[in-house]
Write a protein that holds these residues in place. Structure first.
Motif, PDB file in Angstrom:
ATOM      1  N   ARG A 180     -13.131   5.548   0.389  1.00  0.00           N
ATOM      2  CA  ARG A 180     -11.799   4.950   0.275  1.00  0.00           C
ATOM      3  C   ARG A 180     -10.976   5.647  -0.801  1.00  0.00           C
ATOM      4  NH1 ARG A 180      -7.497   2.215   2.292  1.00  0.00           N
ATOM      5  NH2 ARG A 180      -6.585   0.804   0.763  1.00  0.00           N
ATOM      6  N   GLN A 182      -7.424   5.722  -3.096  1.00  0.00           N
ATOM      7  CA  GLN A 182      -6.231   5.085  -3.641  1.00  0.00           C
ATOM      8  C   GLN A 182      -5.832   5.878  -4.871  1.00  0.00           C
ATOM      9  OE1 GLN A 182      -4.483   1.651  -2.555  1.00  0.00           O
ATOM     10  NE2 GLN A 182      -5.142   3.139  -1.035  1.00  0.00           N
ATOM     11  N   PHE A 183      -4.581   5.829  -5.215  1.00  0.00           N
ATOM     12  CA  PHE A 183      -4.073   6.589  -6.363  1.00  0.00           C
ATOM     13  C   PHE A 183      -4.438   8.069  -6.247  1.00  0.00           C
ATOM     14  CE2 PHE A 183      -4.904   2.240  -7.842  1.00  0.00           C
ATOM     15  CZ  PHE A 183      -3.657   1.878  -8.338  1.00  0.00           C
ATOM     16  N   PHE A 226     -13.301   5.974 -10.191  1.00  0.00           N
ATOM     17  CA  PHE A 226     -12.831   5.117 -11.289  1.00  0.00           C
ATOM     18  C   PHE A 226     -14.017   4.559 -12.062  1.00  0.00           C
ATOM     19  CE2 PHE A 226      -9.273   4.612  -8.149  1.00  0.00           C
ATOM     20  CZ  PHE A 226      -8.359   5.382  -8.862  1.00  0.00           C
ATOM     21  N   ALA A 282     -14.247   2.112 -14.005  1.00  0.00           N
ATOM     22  CA  ALA A 282     -14.405   0.652 -13.955  1.00  0.00           C
ATOM     23  C   ALA A 282     -15.337   0.268 -12.806  1.00  0.00           C
ATOM     24  CB  ALA A 282     -13.043  -0.023 -13.787  1.00  0.00           C
ATOM     25  N   GLN A 332     -15.730  -7.660  -3.123  1.00  0.00           N
ATOM     26  CA  GLN A 332     -14.636  -7.300  -4.029  1.00  0.00           C
ATOM     27  C   GLN A 332     -14.282  -5.810  -3.922  1.00  0.00           C
ATOM     28  OE1 GLN A 332     -12.577  -8.977  -5.781  1.00  0.00           O
ATOM     29  NE2 GLN A 332     -11.636  -7.325  -6.973  1.00  0.00           N
ATOM     30  N   MET A 333     -15.274  -4.965  -3.907  1.00  0.00           N
ATOM     31  CA  MET A 333     -15.004  -3.524  -3.924  1.00  0.00           C
ATOM     32  C   MET A 333     -14.514  -3.001  -2.577  1.00  0.00           C
ATOM     33  SD  MET A 333     -17.913  -1.967  -6.436  1.00  0.00           S
ATOM     34  CE  MET A 333     -18.258  -2.706  -8.036  1.00  0.00           C
ATOM     35  N   HIS A 334     -14.652  -3.816  -1.550  1.00  0.00           N
ATOM     36  CA  HIS A 334     -14.066  -3.441  -0.264  1.00  0.00           C
ATOM     37  C   HIS A 334     -12.590  -3.842  -0.186  1.00  0.00           C
ATOM     38  CE1 HIS A 334     -18.126  -2.633   1.272  1.00  0.00           C
ATOM     39  NE2 HIS A 334     -17.561  -2.039   2.303  1.00  0.00           N
ATOM     40  N   GLY A 335     -12.070  -4.485  -1.240  1.00  0.00           N
ATOM     41  CA  GLY A 335     -10.664  -4.888  -1.205  1.00  0.00           C
ATOM     42  C   GLY A 335     -10.406  -5.816  -0.032  1.00  0.00           C
ATOM     43  N   GLY A 336      -9.219  -5.715   0.547  1.00  0.00           N
ATOM     44  CA  GLY A 336      -8.854  -6.588   1.662  1.00  0.00           C
ATOM     45  C   GLY A 336      -9.841  -6.488   2.822  1.00  0.00           C
ATOM     46  N   MET A 337     -10.397  -5.289   3.016  1.00  0.00           N
ATOM     47  CA  MET A 337     -11.352  -5.085   4.107  1.00  0.00           C
ATOM     48  C   MET A 337     -12.551  -6.023   3.996  1.00  0.00           C
ATOM     49  SD  MET A 337     -10.506  -3.056   6.324  1.00  0.00           S
ATOM     50  CE  MET A 337      -9.388  -1.720   6.682  1.00  0.00           C
ATOM     51  N   MET A 360     -12.674  -8.943   3.200  1.00  0.00           N
ATOM     52  CA  MET A 360     -12.393 -10.301   3.649  1.00  0.00           C
ATOM     53  C   MET A 360     -12.359 -10.423   5.173  1.00  0.00           C
ATOM     54  SD  MET A 360     -12.252 -12.193   1.025  1.00  0.00           S
ATOM     55  CE  MET A 360     -11.661 -13.683   1.843  1.00  0.00           C
TER      56      MET A 360
HETATM   57  C1  LIG Z   1      -6.317 -12.896   2.229  1.00  0.00           C
HETATM   58  C2  LIG Z   1      -5.359 -11.761   1.932  1.00  0.00           C
HETATM   59  C3  LIG Z   1      -4.004 -11.940   2.105  1.00  0.00           C
HETATM   60  C4  LIG Z   1      -3.109 -10.885   1.864  1.00  0.00           C
HETATM   61  N1  LIG Z   1      -1.785 -11.078   2.103  1.00  0.00           N
HETATM   62  C5  LIG Z   1      -0.908 -10.024   1.978  1.00  0.00           C
HETATM   63  C6  LIG Z   1       0.453 -10.136   2.318  1.00  0.00           C
HETATM   64  O1  LIG Z   1       0.903 -11.199   2.731  1.00  0.00           O
HETATM   65  N2  LIG Z   1       1.270  -9.067   2.220  1.00  0.00           N
HETATM   66  C7  LIG Z   1       0.805  -7.868   1.778  1.00  0.00           C
HETATM   67  O2  LIG Z   1       1.579  -6.921   1.691  1.00  0.00           O
HETATM   68  N3  LIG Z   1      -0.509  -7.700   1.421  1.00  0.00           N
HETATM   69  C8  LIG Z   1      -1.388  -8.746   1.515  1.00  0.00           C
HETATM   70  N4  LIG Z   1      -2.723  -8.585   1.177  1.00  0.00           N
HETATM   71  C9  LIG Z   1      -3.195  -7.246   0.744  1.00  0.00           C
HETATM   72  C10 LIG Z   1      -3.590  -7.191  -0.755  1.00  0.00           C
HETATM   73  O3  LIG Z   1      -2.466  -7.159  -1.591  1.00  0.00           O
HETATM   74  C11 LIG Z   1      -4.474  -5.943  -0.899  1.00  0.00           C
HETATM   75  O4  LIG Z   1      -5.677  -6.210  -0.195  1.00  0.00           O
HETATM   76  C12 LIG Z   1      -4.785  -5.612  -2.352  1.00  0.00           C
HETATM   77  O5  LIG Z   1      -3.627  -5.103  -2.988  1.00  0.00           O
HETATM   78  C13 LIG Z   1      -5.908  -4.582  -2.488  1.00  0.00           C
HETATM   79  O6  LIG Z   1      -5.669  -3.442  -1.718  1.00  0.00           O
HETATM   80  P1  LIG Z   1      -6.750  -2.904  -0.698  1.00  0.00           P
HETATM   81  O7  LIG Z   1      -7.225  -4.031   0.111  1.00  0.00           O
HETATM   82  O8  LIG Z   1      -6.236  -1.717  -0.030  1.00  0.00           O
HETATM   83  O9  LIG Z   1      -7.979  -2.484  -1.617  1.00  0.00           O
HETATM   84  P2  LIG Z   1      -8.164  -1.090  -2.356  1.00  0.00           P
HETATM   85  O10 LIG Z   1      -6.971  -0.775  -3.143  1.00  0.00           O
HETATM   86  O11 LIG Z   1      -8.681  -0.098  -1.425  1.00  0.00           O
HETATM   87  O12 LIG Z   1      -9.297  -1.478  -3.421  1.00  0.00           O
HETATM   88  C14 LIG Z   1     -10.690  -1.423  -3.123  1.00  0.00           C
HETATM   89  C15 LIG Z   1     -11.414  -1.673  -4.413  1.00  0.00           C
HETATM   90  O13 LIG Z   1     -11.126  -0.642  -5.342  1.00  0.00           O
HETATM   91  C16 LIG Z   1     -10.639  -1.158  -6.553  1.00  0.00           C
HETATM   92  N5  LIG Z   1      -9.684  -0.237  -7.137  1.00  0.00           N
HETATM   93  C17 LIG Z   1      -8.608   0.312  -6.541  1.00  0.00           C
HETATM   94  N6  LIG Z   1      -7.963   1.090  -7.398  1.00  0.00           N
HETATM   95  C18 LIG Z   1      -8.616   1.027  -8.576  1.00  0.00           C
HETATM   96  C19 LIG Z   1      -8.395   1.593  -9.869  1.00  0.00           C
HETATM   97  N7  LIG Z   1      -7.379   2.413 -10.131  1.00  0.00           N
HETATM   98  N8  LIG Z   1      -9.252   1.302 -10.850  1.00  0.00           N
HETATM   99  C20 LIG Z   1     -10.309   0.487 -10.600  1.00  0.00           C
HETATM  100  N9  LIG Z   1     -10.545  -0.083  -9.403  1.00  0.00           N
HETATM  101  C21 LIG Z   1      -9.698   0.186  -8.405  1.00  0.00           C
HETATM  102  C22 LIG Z   1     -10.026  -2.476  -6.174  1.00  0.00           C
HETATM  103  O14 LIG Z   1      -9.959  -3.342  -7.302  1.00  0.00           O
HETATM  104  C23 LIG Z   1     -10.968  -2.969  -5.084  1.00  0.00           C
HETATM  105  O15 LIG Z   1     -12.075  -3.593  -5.682  1.00  0.00           O
HETATM  106  C24 LIG Z   1      -3.594  -9.642   1.422  1.00  0.00           C
HETATM  107  C25 LIG Z   1      -4.971  -9.476   1.218  1.00  0.00           C
HETATM  108  C26 LIG Z   1      -5.846 -10.529   1.482  1.00  0.00           C
HETATM  109  C27 LIG Z   1      -7.311 -10.325   1.262  1.00  0.00           C
END
Ligand SMILES: Cc1cc2nc3c(=O)[nH]c(=O)nc-3n(C[C@H](O)[C@H](O)[C@H](O)COP(=O)(O)OP(=O)(O)OC[C@H]3O[C@@H](n4cnc5c(N)ncnc54)[C@H](O)[C@@H]3O)c2cc1C
Ligand SMILES: Cc1cc2nc3c(=O)[nH]c(=O)nc-3n(C[C@H](O)[C@H](O)[C@H](O)COP(=O)(O)OP(=O)(O)OC[C@H]3O[C@@H](n4cnc5c(N)ncnc54)[C@H](O)[C@@H]3O)c2cc1C
Lengths: 386, 378
Positions: B266, B268-269, B276, B278, B335-340, B342
């Motif tokens: 995955r 990001q940034f 990262f 952390a 947690q580390m899968h982010g939105g995925m 869930m």
């Molecule tokens: C139930 C639910 C409802 C939601 N509703 C909305 C909505 O209405 N509208 C909308 O736009 N979005 C919505 N979201 C999206 C939500 O804002 C994103 O899931 C969230 O911002 C995380 O992004 P991601 O899922 O891509 O995870 P990623 O960014 O891919 O993160 C994966 C993991 O990596 C970690 N990580 C990422 N970058 C770093 C870093 N620089 N340093 C350390 N750790 C890092 C994260 O903390 C996480 O643990 C929703 C998500 C959920 C689960």
């Protein structure tokens, strides 16, 4: 009976016959454990006798080859010997950085001459070693070290400063990382051995939060080191240094098991009965302690038989030292206000709070917990990034 | 002997791992769940287990089994855990077999071959409340005719609705909460007066609430001695708890591996998130926790196999540590899968659900930490 069972039986009866009763009492004071060396003052005749008989048998270093003062035992036999010693509460006959750190490095990187010269001295506790790695500007980032050895033909002239050198004021010799090439960061360090009485070596003790001064600032002012006192190749000392650190970390991780498998909470049953949340924390610690003991046993079994990942001692160091810190937090909490007493004879000179403070160094010395996590993440988990 | 797998044990793992990845995978779990399957596991797979000899893993060789130990059972269970396989293996081939060792020759002769042959499923009817508490048994067994009459209710009987035989703990003397006075019975599920009400649990397994309304059994249904059922029950619980611990290690390791793969993919940034620090530190910490769990489980397996008197204590430590570490693995995983993490489409959430159920079965972290404290006199 298998060969191992026979060995175990013989070892046990030998220990019963040869380990003086005084050496089967729990360690109370610092000098209860023998560190050897030219200046060591034995705290009792029994301590000297125990060292002598064990050294004669090669059992201060049971798994080293006999030719170098060891016992020539297999990993299984070494484990059996340690288990039998533990069952009889035998003290370690000799603690030493020579055994834990320099010895393994010499066995791997030393010349035959060096092995025959230095290893038996270590095994017999004749020479006490200290470790000159850290510098004021180079702790976690050890490879940035600046202490410099100038090539003078048949010797180097070393100038610079080390810090946190444990027992530098008590040690006879030092194994020291010295820069011999300023152009190449990693391949510009050499691993040198020299006598602490060499002109130009001075030490200055540092007082710790525990009130003890087990380590020093160490200064080198035009110290001459003969060329044959290098371990490994010129400018390839980093390989030796890292290998040695693997053994150091293995050794420090073992300290997490202070109390072995014995229950810590059972000592404090009265206090715990009136403090249910503390009791719960203690119970959780008990789980972690048994898990760590098993982890440590598994690691040693795998490590000694070449099954463990080469970076695994970093993980054990992290887990073991963090556990030891939590053990001492609980000891302090269970001890309550009694455990605050710092000086009286009744408290053995504040042994408990001093030991508690000492454990805070466990996750710093030999590489910090954060550095261990970096190494585990990169080398074992193969996470991306520099 | 060293605390690592022998060559034979490594070979067992090498045969079970690919077999389960092929035949008992998460895909199968999803298909059971999505088709609303009423059994709760795949009967085909249970027969295949028997063909491989796995169901008889703990049954003595003289009685038609493989006569192996807890290390070997644990190897199978770890793979079951890793694949989230739905299987009666833990209750039937591991926990029940250990109790049935104390049963009459008749009962053993009747059930061991069926277990080994994959023809029988055995349910464990031990719990009466929502938290594990085997001593709290109140279900009554009164002498009647040449046997006993059982009346009461049990809960959390995994596969209880399709089991052929139930092992039922009942009170024949003393009061609820006492270890003495409990008797363990082997009760056919089709006995008159026995009803089972099944529900699907959070992890998609099927579990039943059982009611016994004056169920009549013969005297030889007693496993072990009357009033002294605590002994076979302890054997059952040691095996069950340790087996669940091995399965937890499989669940935790599966979740962890999946998560570490994700961290390496995955972005990001502008970076792979595994770069990262952390996340790296939490990953390394988690790895240490899982390794600790794996070690104490193996240690406890050796102890049970060697008949070490500290075995029961180490089983509690193993269950507690495996529960704690695996719980961390699935929480960090989501947690580390982010939105995925869930989403139902991603498997990591299935690991979280399985962990919850396995944590609860045979006593959770808190139960076993407490037991350990009590065994150490505080
Ligand atoms: C139930 C639910 C409802 C939601 N509703 C909305 C909505 O209405 N509208 C909308 O736009 N979005 C919505 N979201 C999206 C939500 O804002 C994103 O899931 C969230 O911002 C995380 O992004 P991601 O899922 O891509 O995870 P990623 O960014 O891919 O993160 C994966 C993991 O990596 C970690 N990580 C990422 N970058 C770093 C870093 N620089 N340093 C350390 N750790 C890092 C994260 O903390 C996480 O643990 C929703 C998500 C959920 C689960
Ligand atoms: C009791 C004791 C005995 C010792 N004995 C010896 C000895 O005999 N010989 C010897 O040579 N040395 C010895 N040391 C020194 C020890 O090896 C160093 O203290 C250690 O390597 C840390 O270096 P530092 O103190 O400079 O801390 P720093 O490196 O300055 O670290 C400060 C903090 O930053 C963190 N940090 C640093 N880099 C990173 C990073 N990349 N990522 C995340 N966090 C980071 C560290 O984890 C730490 O928490 C001893 C130390 C102690 C406490």
């Amino acid at each position: 009976m298998t060969d191992l069972e026979t060995f175990r039986k013989e070892a046990r009866s030998w220990l019963e016959a040869n380990c003086p009763p005084e050496m089967r009492q729990p360690v109370k004071a610092d000098d209860d454990v023998c560190w050897g060396g030219r200046n060591w003052v034995f705290s009792s005749p029994a301590q000297k006798q125990w060292l002598d008989v064990m050294a004669a048998k090669g059992w201060t270093v049971p798994d080293w080859p006999v030719a170098y003062g060891g016992g020539g035992l297999s990993p299984e036999q070494t484990k059996a010997l340690r288990q039998e010693m533990a069952k009889l509460n035998c003290r370690s006959p000799l603690n030493s950085f020579g055994i834990w750190m320099l010895g393994p490095a010499l066995l791997k990187f030393g010349t035959e001459e060096q092995k025959l010269h230095y290893l038996p001295q270590i095994a017999r506790g004749e020479i006490r070693w200290c470790q000159g790695y850290s510098e004021p500007g180079s702790g976690s980032d050890l490879v940035s070290l600046q202490t410099f050895g100038e090539d003078k033909g048949d010797h180097w002239v070393v100038n610079g400063q080390k810090i946190w050198t444990s027992y530098a004021d008590k040690a006879d010799w030092i194994f020291c990382l010295v820069r011999t090439n300023k152009e190449d960061k990693y391949q510009g360090i050499s691993f040198l051995l020299f006598d602490m009485t060499t002109p130009g070596v001075t030490t200055k003790p540092i007082l710790l939060i525990s009130g003890a001064s087990p380590f020093c600032e160490t200064f080198f002012d035009n110290v001459a080191v003969p060329k044959h006192q290098i371990v490994g190749e010129l400018n390839r000392g980093w390989d030796v240094a890292k290998y040695l650190l693997g053994h150091e970390r293995e050794m420090i991780s073992g300290m997490g098991g202070d109390g072995g498998m014995a229950s810590l909470g059972s000592f404090y049953a009265d206090v715990l009965a009136d403090n249910p949340v503390l009791r719960a924390e203690m119970a959780m610690f008990e789980v972690e302690n048994l898990a760590f003991r098993a982890h440590s046993e598994r690691f040693m079994d795998e490590w000694k038989t070449g099954r463990a990942h080469p970076a695994y001692s970093n993980l054990m160091k992290y887990v073991g030292t963090e556990l030891n810190k939590s053990r001492h937090e609980l000891v302090m909490a269970a001890g309550g206000s009694d455990a605050l007493e710092w000086e009286s004879a009744r408290t053995n000179g504040g042994a408990r709070p001093r030991a508690w403070l000492r454990t805070k160094a466990n996750s710093i010395e030999g590489g910090t917990s954060e550095v261990m996590l970096n190494v585990v993440s990169k080398r074992i988990l193969e996470m991306p990034g520099a | 002997m060293g605390l690592y797998h022998t060559e034979d044990q490594a070979m067992l793992k090498d045969s079970v791992a690919p077999f389960l990845a092929e035949n008992g995978s998460i895909k199968q779990l999803r298909s059971l769940r999505d088709s609303n399957d009423a059994t709760g596991f795949a009967r085909d797979l249970w027969s295949q287990f028997a063909e491989m000899g796995l169901n008889g893993i703990l049954i003595p060789e003289a009685e038609g089994g493989l006569g192996l130990g807890h290390v070997e059972a644990g190897i199978v269970l770890e793979e079951i855990g890793r694949n989230l396989t739905q299987s009666p293996f833990l209750s039937t081939a591991v926990a029940a077999v250990e109790a049935l060792r104390s049963a009459s020759a008749d009962i053993r002769g009747q059930w061991f071959p069926k277990i080994a042959g994959g023809e029988a499923v055995i349910g464990l009817a031990l719990e009466e409340g929502k938290k594990h508490n085997p001593a709290a048994t109140a279900l009554k067994a009164e002498r009647s005719g040449n046997g006993f009459k059982l009346t009461g209710a049990k809960t959390f009987v995994v596969h209880g609705h399709v089991a052929d035989l139930l092992l039922v703990s009942a009170r024949t003397a003393g009061a609820a909460g006492e270890e003495a006075g409990i008797t363990l019975f082997a009760v056919p599920r089709d006995a008159a007066g026995l009803t089972a009400e099944a529900d699907r649990l959070v992890d998609s397994s099927m579990s039943a609430r059982i009611t016994l309304d004056g169920v009549q059994v013969d005297a030889d249904a007693v496993i072990g001695e009357v009033d002294a059922g605590w002994a076979p029950l302890t054997a059952l619980l040691n095996a069950g708890r340790l087996g669940a611990s091995a399965e937890l290690v499989g669940v935790g390791t599966g979740a962890m591996d999946m998560t570490f793969d994700y961290l390496k993919q995955r972005k990001q940034f502008g970076k792979v998130i595994g770069e990262f620090q952390a996340l790296q530190h939490r990953a390394a910490h988690l790895y240490g926790e899982m390794e600790g769990a794996r070690s104490i489980v193996l240690k406890a397996q050796h102890m049970l196999d060697d008949g070490d008197p500290r075995g029961e204590m180490f089983v509690s430590a193993a269950k507690a540590k495996a529960a704690k570490s695996t719980n961390l693995a699935v929480r960090e995983g989501v947690q580390m899968h982010g939105g995925m993490g869930m989403t139902d489409a991603y498997d990591i959430g299935l690991y979280m659900k399985r962990d919850r159920a396995l944590n609860e079965v045979f006593g959770d972290l808190y139960f076993h930490a407490d037991k350990l404290a009590k065994m150490n006199g505080y």
